[in-house]
Design a protein around this motif. Sequence first.
Motif, PDB file in Angstrom:
ATOM      1  N   ALA A   1      13.480  49.268  34.560  1.00 17.61           N
ATOM      2  CA  ALA A   1      14.651  48.859  34.870  1.00 17.61           C
ATOM      3  C   ALA A   1      15.121  47.600  34.291  1.00 17.61           C
ATOM      4  N   PRO A   2      16.320  47.037  33.974  1.00 17.89           N
ATOM      5  CA  PRO A   2      16.551  45.627  33.711  1.00 17.89           C
ATOM      6  C   PRO A   2      16.158  44.927  34.937  1.00 17.89           C
ATOM      7  N   LYS A   3      15.561  43.927  34.908  1.00 19.59           N
ATOM      8  CA  LYS A   3      14.988  43.364  36.090  1.00 19.59           C
ATOM      9  C   LYS A   3      15.931  42.485  36.858  1.00 19.59           C
TER      10      LYS A   3
ATOM     11  N   PHE B   1      17.918  46.463  27.929  1.00 21.28           N
ATOM     12  CA  PHE B   1      19.242  46.545  28.206  1.00 21.28           C
ATOM     13  C   PHE B   1      19.933  47.606  27.115  1.00 21.28           C
ATOM     14  N   GLY B   2      19.255  48.861  27.061  1.00 18.93           N
ATOM     15  CA  GLY B   2      20.013  49.944  26.212  1.00 18.93           C
ATOM     16  C   GLY B   2      20.071  49.249  24.810  1.00 18.93           C
TER      17      GLY B   2
ATOM     18  N   SER C   1      20.500  46.194  23.528  1.00 13.27           N
ATOM     19  CA  SER C   1      21.406  44.957  23.319  1.00 13.27           C
ATOM     20  C   SER C   1      20.632  43.631  23.200  1.00 13.27           C
ATOM     21  N   LEU C   2      19.224  43.450  23.590  1.00  8.27           N
ATOM     22  CA  LEU C   2      18.469  42.460  23.594  1.00  8.27           C
ATOM     23  C   LEU C   2      16.928  42.770  23.538  1.00  8.27           C
ATOM     24  N   LEU C   3      16.151  41.872  22.922  1.00  3.15           N
ATOM     25  CA  LEU C   3      14.742  42.276  22.838  1.00  3.15           C
ATOM     26  C   LEU C   3      14.133  41.559  23.931  1.00  3.15           C
ATOM     27  N   CYS C   4      13.117  41.967  24.445  1.00  3.53           N
ATOM     28  CA  CYS C   4      12.264  41.111  25.589  1.00  3.53           C
ATOM     29  C   CYS C   4      10.721  41.446  25.182  1.00  3.53           C
TER      30      CYS C   4
END
Lengths: 367, 284
Positions: free
Chosen positions: A4-6, A170-171, A173-176
């Motif tokens: 999950a997006p945290k 986030f589907g 949209s960003l990298l983590c």
Amino acid sequence: MSDAPKTDTPKTAAGRAGTKRELPEHFKAYRHVWVVIECEHGIVHPVSLELLGEGRKLADKRGVELAGVVLAGDPLTAAQVSAAAFEHGADLAYVITDPILAHYRNESYTRAMTDLVNSYKPEILLLGATNLGRDLAGSVATTLLTGLTADCTELAIDDEGSLAATRPTFGGSLLCTIMTLNYRPQMATVRPRVMSLPERQPGRWGRIVEHPLNLTEADIITKVLRFVADRESDKAQLAYADIVVAGGLGLRSAENFQLVRSLAEVLGAEYGGSRPLVQKGWIGADRQIGQTGKTIRPKLYIAAGISGAIQHRVGVEGADTIVAINTDPKAPIFEFAHLGVVADAIELLPALTRAFRAHLSVNRLAG
Amino acid sequence: MHIVVCLKQVPDSAQIRVHPVTNTIMRQGVPTIINPYDLFALEEALRLRDRLGGEVTVLTMGPLMAEDSLRKALTFGADRAVLLTDRSFAGSDTLATSYALSMALTKIGQEFGGPPIVFTGKQTIDGDTAQVGPGIAKRLGLNQLTYVARICDLDPQAGTISVERRAEGGVQVLETRMPVLITMLEGTNEMRRGSLDDAYRAARSQIVKWSAADAGITELAKCGLKGSPTIVKKVFAPQARAEKVQHIASSDLSTDALAANVMAAIFQKQPALEGDLLRFAAGQ
């Protein structure tokens, strides 16, 4: 991993996790980088060799050894798979040979893997993000109660020697960047074709460490009744195609997808599409290109009417030449394409098909 | 037969926007949906119930607003909905999530009867990890069947089940004993339209809400951020490629002239490609 997006604000998540604690004493013995060499029906999956190339870099950076993990049903397969691992960079191979392992099953493979990890203690464990790898990795990580990061697009070692695994979030949209600081092994999966294939070094050899399975067939509840191989013609060979033509929502209707197929046919290319086309049912899921579909590394990639969200970008960035056709000059695809054309794909695709067909037939006659 | 379907409420990811300056997610106004992959699991569960009798319970972990997805599942025909919600779950990664869900599943078994089958979708569209299903199976000792394309045979008396599973390069036909955890492959069925009766029932239904304590969770150290071995170190927007895109001018050109320019530009970038294509054309 981060299913999950945290939080709503990534900055907070990053800040909160910024403190590094000392690795617990019992994990300090964990050393070396392992790659699970996936082999079904006698064929080594290319993703495992790609991971050996990446694992080699991580092991060298850490000053440790690179090992291939070979689970095989018979000695001949074990020898062939180990040889492939050595020729693609492994220093040693941990091998379990047992008829029980001839076909993949979650129970037997999870048992074999956890047993090996607990016996020989790797610091990093990498698997391909295939159906087999994902089925296995989740079970192994849960058994070992360690961290697992899925579908990484970049692996690195940070200043403190930990694995920094980067993936879209986030589907897409960003990298983590995700880390497993206080548990071992640090586990990650990588999709096929995300990493490049290392050059084969014929004759390169390494040490073999054999280990018993400690299981009997009676211990295993799940039985493989049969295996029905896909017909060659049914398989979309997208991942390993030299030329790929793909369409997106800019095609505006399912009928217009034929324009993509026509150009692909003239070029002898594979065709595919972005995720929305699969969701709309214009193309099958096996033709989806992007983070949740196929990752491709062709010589030429033509993207028609695809805006180029991150989740698509990470699936195609390995292409040598990306040609983007889009009516919107601000579309994100122009940030990573090599050749850009601001035009309507519905008009340009048939013109390109005509141009290539004419060029190839004229020159063929001339030749 | 009692069947439980684990589902997740996710933001409709196609509509997520990133703030151009702060790189944070702009969630305001982004609609939430049931994770699309979970609908294949729910439909399969409903079909089994319709054929064999019994009940379908849907379970989700999330904030209070995740109730919307559970109510939606009830309108499709699920019999009962359980929402596992507690501040201590915030920041859970997949290991912590599978712990909390496995405890709730145990509690569901005690309260409403042990499920021979727990379904999930193959993965979510926001996390895309495909790890929570296998995590639940491992924690509860369920036999794990991932990427299931078809349930071939199910014998409730004997407690056996056989399925077609999508494997690398083919389909595995597997037989095992229940209880099982099944993750359904996409495209394997089509979600029904709920009946009007179901819609009325869903509107009136009480959704079971459990805190961590209600679900029998005493070890809070296994939950949320504390129970998560993975740490998000950094979140960032991707950079544009260093090498700028070479634009092929399209104004004042006929489409055919533009196509010729595009083809020429491709061959200029990839000189070897022309030869490859000619050889391919000659072989046709």
